[in-house]
Structure formats: structure tokens, C-alpha cells
Design an enzyme around this catalytic site. Structure first.
Site, short mmCIF file in Angstrom:
data_model
loop_
_atom_site.label_atom_id
_atom_site.label_comp_id
_atom_site.label_asym_id
_atom_site.label_seq_id
_atom_site.Cartn_x
_atom_site.Cartn_y
_atom_site.Cartn_z
N THR A 184 42.83 47.95 27.63
CA THR A 184 43.19 47.33 28.90
C THR A 184 44.08 46.13 28.58
OG1 THR A 184 41.29 45.88 28.79
CG2 THR A 184 40.99 47.93 29.97
N GLU A 329 40.67 52.43 32.84
CA GLU A 329 39.27 52.83 32.70
C GLU A 329 38.94 54.12 33.45
OE1 GLU A 329 40.41 49.87 33.36
OE2 GLU A 329 39.17 48.26 32.56
N LYS A 438 41.34 32.03 48.80
CA LYS A 438 40.25 31.66 49.70
C LYS A 438 40.68 30.43 50.50
CE LYS A 438 37.55 33.85 46.44
NZ LYS A 438 38.07 33.79 45.09
N TRP A 443 39.36 35.06 53.40
CA TRP A 443 40.23 35.58 52.35
C TRP A 443 41.62 35.93 52.89
CZ3 TRP A 443 36.86 39.52 49.12
CH2 TRP A 443 35.89 38.78 48.43
#
Ligand code: AMP
Length: 540
Positions: A184, A329, A438, A443
Site C-alpha cells: 500500500t 487490499e 469537520k 462533515w
């Protein structure tokens, strides 16, 4: 009672054997790194993959050994993958866009035994080879006469392969044996190794080939711009030979003009890459008044695809966009945005609202959104939550047991993405959980703001980051790379955005830069951007 069906382990060599037998003459075309266009076919790829397997065994490689590749998409890279897997060794794709020290770190973590490398990347290998003690042999993808002078003991791939006769039998072993490895990007901490198995690669390839997913067929001519070193090549190295689709590899040239040339001259019907590649292509098309007569669909994933990009491909060039989402993944495919019949029935605007979503899951991917306490959240298209996934081609752990906290007791993997799910099963990413802004306890989706800003005709690329704010915690800053020769004013960009988003989502500031930093896989590098603007404050 057991079923009475045959045991047929899902091993990768079955894929290339199938292609060689059923689609022997189907072409595999590459822009060669040494120059010119190279043409071969699945039969020859299989035959040379057998030689790679034979050569690796002769050189002492065995089941479980990690064999690294640092290479572009070409026929040689493809046949190496199959040769490596054919003896139960593991192809380990290295991303050349990482810093050399990161590559060395990853190679040491994986304990790579051999390396296949393109001419382009020899300087990287020269810089790090003495830091990777496990590395025994370096084979360069080139003809012997093109092998460069080097302080290292380099071997020409073509010379190496020419000494082998290919009289070799693929090895058999358990289908859960590791086949491939990809780290990754490591935006948080050290990179983590993901280990694909033969079984997961094959199930994933089959899942990707469903009609509502990549939907490849032997009539397709697929140009995977997505590099084989990015997230398992989005399954294309498996799904194309499974179906007998023609493969067109771009080699080392990934700029707009070169991709355009490959797409048109080789008559690609389907192609796949991250949005940054498509920005370059669209820019090239606009400047040169280009057309895409053969291209039917373009798969866009790896980062959110802006509405303006979908509109440009579909309305200007008649190419269907399939927005896609996935992760290293997940092998990597998690969702593709193709239309279900209920979407066909909607009006054009509502359909476009669906097209910007990342899509619906294939069979093999179970998806859910949860709150921080792991409670399931409703699929109403509004509620955001942590996106979690489970399936036979989803990692259950990282190499050497890292990142345990990402996997829960029920086997779900926390993707780190925040998303909504709607009543039709379409998932939409709001943000990476660490990028979401935030503001006053609510959000704000940076992705939505970026996608809207790039719709402005003078904007080449846009990124949004949160800037600390005394009253609201954080407020959005819009960072823009203008198109060549354009210098829009902040007010123009903001008034373009007005009315298209909630008022309180409007960025508090707009800054112009020459370049936005990118990760090694072409995503906006928000960590670096946040560092660049760490002292920045709004005056209100
Ligand atoms: P990688 O493993 O490098 O492919 O990165 C996976 C991450 O890329 C995902 O977890 C998402 O955050 C992001 N990503 C991939 N595809 C998309 C997409 N279509 N829209 C938004 N983010 C995406």
C-alpha cells in the site's frame, strides 16, 4: 455429502493456458521501452512464460520466493508474472514513483530474491541494490545489445530467456498459495504488504469480468493505462487473458499524446486509468481536436472522477464512463458504476448524479457502512459512515501481521473511506476518513468540492484541505492549478460553485499553485499539501 465435481485448483497458469489454447493468435501489443511497437499473442506469451518459470527454477527460485518487478506495462512484464506464479513464486510489483529509499525498504521487508527491471529504472536499482542484501540477480527487460554499462551485474532478459527451451511443466500446489504482492502507498506510517493468492486472483478476475463490471469479451481491445505496479493492475492481467481480449500496453509513455496515439492507432475499445491520466488525455484532445471513434468505455478509478470528466467523455467523445472504486487490499475492485435497469428509467440529470457515484459491488464483495461503534447504517444515500468490506479477494491481514486494527472480528476490513450507500446499492465515497473536513461538528466532503471546482473551464486540477478555524474547527481551502494560459480570479471560481452546494460548504479561500503534489499512485497527496499550507489562516 460431498458434491461430485472435479477438483480443479484455481491456479494462475490455468488462465494463460486457457488464453493460449482458445485465443492463441489474439494480440498482445506493447509500446516497447526500447522503442517501437511490439506485437505478440497469447500463445507466445504462454510459451515465454514457461521459459521464465524454467529459468527461475534453474536459478534456484522456489515456492514462496518473492520476485520483484520494477517495470512498465509490456508483454515482458506480463509473461514474467505468469512465469513467476507458475513455480509458486510471488510477483512483487514495485512502484518506481516511490523514493529509492522507500523502494529499498519495501524490497527488504519483502526479502526479494530477484528483480526484473525496465531500462528506465536502472538508475534507481543502481542507487539501492547494495542496500538490499537478499537480492541475488537483476534481469533487465531488453535485448543483449541494449544492456547498459553498469557497476551492477545486469543480465539481459532476452539473453537469459534464449538459453531456455520452455520444456517445462507448471507446478501444482494449493490454490491458496501466495501469487502476488503489492505494498500500500503508506500515506500513514510504513507501507504494508498485501499478498494475493492464486485463488483470489482468479475469483477476482472472474468477478471483474461480469457484464455489469469490466464486462470484457474476446472482441474487446483493452488498453490498461493503469500500471501493473498499481493495485494488481486492476485485474486486467487476469481478466483479459480469461476472456481472450486483446491487450494493448502503453509501455513507458503515459502522456496525453502517447495514450491518444495508442488508443486510436490500436483501436482500443476499453481503457482504464486514474483521473489524472484522463485529465492529460482530455487536455490533449481539446488542443488537437482529437476524436475517439473506437473507444466504447473508459474505466476511471483510484480517485474520484469529477462530473465534468464524465460529461466530457460521454457528451463530447461518445465514450461511456464507468466510475470504479477499489483498493490494493481488495485486489482491487470494490465497485463499478454501471447502470441497473432502475437507473435507465431515470432522467438524464438523475443518471448523471448516479454516474458520479463509485458504483455497486460485484458478487464477491460484501459492503456495509457503520458508525464508529460498528453499528450498521441505513442505505438511504444520505447517511455517511465507515465503509467496510469482506470477500474472497479482500485481504484478511497484511504481510507480517501488520495493521491488525483494520480487520474486525467478523472478517470485515475497514477501508478508511467514508461513504454513503443508496437504496439501489450504489456507494459514494465522501472522503478518506482522515481528509474529511469537520466544520462546526458537521462533515464537508472535500471530494465533492474538488469535483465541482474542476468543472470550471479555467481549472486544470483542484484540491481541498481543512484549515484550522477558531470558530468552526476547520474550514475548506480550495487549491487550484489553472489551465495553461488561464488566470481565473478566486471570486469567479466561488461564484461558479455557488448554488451547486450547501452554503456552509463554500470554501473560505482559494489559492493558486503551479502544481499539486501527487502520491506514487496518482492521488492528490493531501499530507504534503496540508504541510505546504500549515501556516495558512483565513482572515475571517
Ligand atoms: P489504492 O490502494 O492505492 O488503490 O488506494 C485506495 C484508495 O483510493 C481508496 O481507499 C479510496 O480512498 C481511493 N479511491 C479509489 N478509487 C476511488 C474513487 N473512484 N473515488 C474516490 N476515491 C477512490
Amino acid at each position: 455429502m460431498q458434491g461430485l465435481m472435479q477438483e480443479w485448483p484455481l491456479l494462475a497458469y490455468k488462465v494463460i493456458e486457457h488464453a493460449a489454447l482458445n485465443h492463441p493468435n489474439r494480440e498482445v501489443i506493447s509500446r516497447s521501452v526500447e522503442g517501437g511497437i511490439h506485437r505478440t499473442n497469447y500463445l507466445d506469451v504462454r510459451n515465454r512464460a514457461l521459459k521464465v518459470a524454467q529459468g527461475l527454477e534453474k536459478d534456484g527460485c522456489k515456492l514462496g520466493d518473492r520476485i520483484a518487478t520494477l517495470a512498465w506495462n509490456t508483454w515482458r512484464h506480463l509473461e514474467s508474472w505468469y512465469g513467476i506464479m507458475g513455480i509458486g513464486a510471488i510477483y512483487h510489483t514495485l512502484n518506481p514513483r516511490l523514493f529509492p529509499e522507500q523502494i529499498a525498504w519495501i524490497m527488504n521487508d519483502a526479502e526479494d530474491k530477484m528483480l526484473f527491471v525496465d531500462l528506465t529504472f536502472i538508475p534507481i536499482v543502481e542507487a539501492i541494490a547494495d542496500k538490499v542484501p537478499s537480492l541475488e540477480k537483476i534481469i533487465v527487460y531488453c535485448e543483449p545489445e541494449n544492456l547498459p554499462e553498469s557497476k551492477l551485474n545486469l543480465i539481459s532478459y532476452e539473453a537469459w530467456i534464449s538459453e531456455l527451451d520452455g520444456d517445462f511443466k507448471w507446478h501444482d500446489f494449493d490454490e491458496n498459495t501466495a501469487a502476488g504482492m503489492c505494498y500500500t502507498s503508506g500515506t500513514t506510517g510504513d507501507p504494508k504488504g498485501v499478498l494475493y493468492s492464486h485463488r483470489s486472483n482468479i475469483l477476482h478476475g472472474l468477478a471483474a469480468n461480469q457484464v455489469d463490471m469490466l464486462g470484457l469479451s474476446s472482441r474487446d481491445r483493452l488498453l490498461p493505462v493503469v500500471p501493473m505496479f498499481h493495485a494488481n493492475a486492476w485485474s486486467t492481467a487476469f481478466s483479459a487473458p480469461m476472456t481472450g481480449a486483446t491487450l494493448i500496453f502503453p509501455g513507458a509513455q503515459m502522456d496525453g499524446a502517447s495514450i491518444y496515439e495508442m488508443l486510436t492507432k490500436e483501436r482500443a475499445t476499453v481503457t482504464a486509468a486514474v483521473p489524472t491520466v484522463w485529465l492529460m488525455l482530455l487536455d490533449h484532445l481539446e488542443k488537437d481536436d482529437g476524436k475517439l471513434p473506437d473507444l466504447e468505455r473508459v474505466v476511471i478509478g483510484g480517485a474520484a472522477c469529477p462530473r465534468s470528466m464524465i460529461e466530457a467523455f460521454q457528451n463530447k467523445y461518445g465514450v461511456k464512463v464507468c466510475h470504479a472504486w477499489g483498493m490494493t487490499e481488495m485486489s482491487p475492485l470494490g465497485a463499478i458504476c454501471t447502470f441497473k435497469p432502475e437507473i435507465d428509467a431515470m432522467d438524464k440529470d438523475a443518471q448523471m448524479d448516479i454516474s458520479v457515484k463509485q458504483g455497486h459491488a460485484p458478487f464477491t464483495v460484501e459492503m456495509k457502512i457503520t458508525d464508529d461503534e460498528n453499528n450498521d447504517l441505513p442505505w438511504d444515500g444520505k447517511t455517511f459512515g465507515r465503509l467496510k468490506v469482506r470477500g474472497p479477494a479482500v485481504a484478511k491481514s497484511y504481510f507480517k501481521g501488520r495493521g491488525k486494527e483494520d480487520f474486525d472480528a467478523n472478517g470485515f476490513f475497514d477501508t478508511g473511506d467514508v461513504s454513503t450507500m443508496d437504496e439501489h446499492g450504489y456507494m459514494q465515497i465522501t472522503d478518506r476518513s482522515k481528509d474529511v473536513i469537520k466544520s462546526g461538528g458537521e462533515w464537508i466532503s472535500t471530494i465533492d468540492l474538488e469535483n465541482l471546482a474542476v468543472g470550471h473551464p479555467d481549472v486544470m486540477e483542484a484540491a481541498v484541505i481543512g484549515i484550522p478555524h477558531p470558530k468552526w474547527d476547520e474550514r475548506p481551502l480550495l487549491v487550484i492549478v489553472p489551465k495553461e494560459g488561464k488566470s481565473p480570479k478566486p471570486e469567479e471560481i466561488l461564484s461558479f460553485m455557488e448554488g451547486k452546494i450547501a452554503k456552509w460548504w463554500m470554501p473560505n479561500g482559494v489559492e493558486f499553485v503551479d502544481e499539486i503534489p501527487h502520491t506514487a499512485t496518482g492521488k492528490i497527496q493531501k499530507i504534503d499539501l496540508r504541510k505546504q499550507f500549515s501556516d495558512y489562516r483565513f482572515n475571517k
